[in-house]
Design an enzyme around this catalytic site. Structure first.
Site, PDB file in Angstrom:
ATOM      1  N   LYS A  14       0.832  -1.220   0.000  1.00  0.00           N
ATOM      2  CA  LYS A  14       0.000   0.000   0.000  1.00  0.00           C
ATOM      3  C   LYS A  14       0.864   1.267   0.000  1.00  0.00           C
ATOM      4  CE  LYS A  14      -1.835  -1.037   3.988  1.00  0.00           C
ATOM      5  NZ  LYS A  14      -1.059  -2.237   4.359  1.00  0.00           N
ATOM      6  N   ARG A  89      -8.916   0.895   9.425  1.00  0.00           N
ATOM      7  CA  ARG A  89      -8.521  -0.487   9.698  1.00  0.00           C
ATOM      8  C   ARG A  89      -9.614  -1.228  10.438  1.00  0.00           C
ATOM      9  NH1 ARG A  89      -2.777   0.798   9.455  1.00  0.00           N
ATOM     10  NH2 ARG A  89      -1.618  -1.123   9.593  1.00  0.00           N
ATOM     11  N   ARG A 125      12.137  -5.436   4.523  1.00  0.00           N
ATOM     12  CA  ARG A 125      11.910  -4.011   4.202  1.00  0.00           C
ATOM     13  C   ARG A 125      12.943  -3.120   4.898  1.00  0.00           C
ATOM     14  NH1 ARG A 125       6.169  -1.462   5.216  1.00  0.00           N
ATOM     15  NH2 ARG A 125       6.452  -2.469   7.233  1.00  0.00           N
ATOM     16  N   ARG A 158      12.302  -0.905  10.372  1.00  0.00           N
ATOM     17  CA  ARG A 158      11.276  -0.532  11.356  1.00  0.00           C
ATOM     18  C   ARG A 158      11.287  -1.536  12.501  1.00  0.00           C
ATOM     19  NH1 ARG A 158       5.768   0.607   8.050  1.00  0.00           N
ATOM     20  NH2 ARG A 158       4.931  -0.612   9.794  1.00  0.00           N
ATOM     21  N   ARG A 169       1.035  -8.622  13.850  1.00  0.00           N
ATOM     22  CA  ARG A 169       0.332  -7.654  12.983  1.00  0.00           C
ATOM     23  C   ARG A 169      -0.554  -8.379  11.976  1.00  0.00           C
ATOM     24  NH1 ARG A 169       5.278  -4.686  10.679  1.00  0.00           N
ATOM     25  NH2 ARG A 169       3.807  -3.663   9.289  1.00  0.00           N
TER      26      ARG A 169
END
Ligand code: AP5
Length: 212
Positions: A14, A89, A125, A158, A169
């Site tokens: 996203k 969400r 990432r 992160r 998550r």
């Protein structure tokens, strides 16, 4: 306002696509994850409250998130074209947007991707600590290791991309997703996008979707 929301699991792409669309097509892009991380960095009260939820992979309470997004949207001109990435969400967050005529959602785009891909995408990432541009050590490596192609900033991982937090998550996402998809499907606003393709292909598919 013309509001498009991006729905999808953590790591479904996203943020990568929203940043590209904002740059190429002039959308106003709001990532609630980025907004929370900025608040944490700045040491604000909201940031302090959000940190404990983010570090555990849990959702920040609806009331806080609704307040953040409402104040961001209130500052925009009426004709703005807006992309929301990471909000809503939950169904109460979706309802909060639709309650006000000026922030009703025009379209929801769901990034579909097999769950098996997500752990690899998230643990690999790296993001620029200066401009937030996302990279991936294998899928989307920077030209120079550890350095952002766009601004020369340092790339970092992160803290919520550690594997144990990623797994939580994904569980939290699965607990909300069906209800959110039903909400937009019943309102005839939902489009599904195959997000298991190269970044540029998805970008082209999205452009076509947004022109329909
Ligand atoms: P947030 O920052 O929104 O995290 P997220 O939804 O978990 O989404 P991600 O940023 O992890 O994934 P993405 O889909 O943007 O993927 P990306 O493009 O980076 O939220 C963080 C936390 O904040 C939440 O856990 C929660 O605590 C809190 N929060 C935020 N909003 C909230 C809300 N509304 N309510 C309550 N709490 C909230 O891509 C991932 C990786 O894959 C990158 O490395 C990228 O390079 C790579 N990649 C992207 N596209 C492709 C592709 N097509 N092929 C191969 N690799 C790709």
């Amino acid at each position: 306002m013309n509001i498009t929301v991006f729905l999808g699991a953590p790591g479904s792409g996203k943020g990568t696509q929203a940043k590209r669309l904002a740059e190429s097509k002039g959308f106003r892009h709001f990532s609630t994850g980025d907004m929370l991380r900025e608040a944490i960095k700045a040491g604000t009260e909201v940031g302090r409250r959000a940190k404990s939820f983010i570090d555990k992979g849990e959702l920040v309470p609806d009331a806080t998130m609704i307040e953040i997004i409402e104040s961001a949207l209130a500052a925009l001109p009426k004709q703005a074209r807006v992309l929301l990435d990471g909000f809503p969400r939950t169904v109460p967050q979706a309802e909060a947007l639709d309650k006000k005529p000026s922030t009703q959602v025009n379209r929801a785009i769901y990034f579909m991707i097999p769950e098996a891909q997500l752990i690899q995408r998230l643990t690999g990432r790296r993001v620029c600590e200066k401009c937030g541009e996302p990279f991936h050590v294998l899928n989307l490596p920077p030209k120079v290791a550890g350095i952002c192609d766009k601004c020369g900033g340092k790339l970092m991982q992160r803290s919520d991309d550690a594997e144990d937090v990623v797994r939580r998550r994904l569980q939290v996402f699965a607990g909300q997703n069906d209800q959110l998809l039903s909400y937009y499907s019943q309102a005839a606003k939902l489009s599904k996008l195959d997000a298991d393709k190269p970044v540029e292909t998805i970008q082209n598919d999205l452009m076509r979707l947004l022109h329909d």
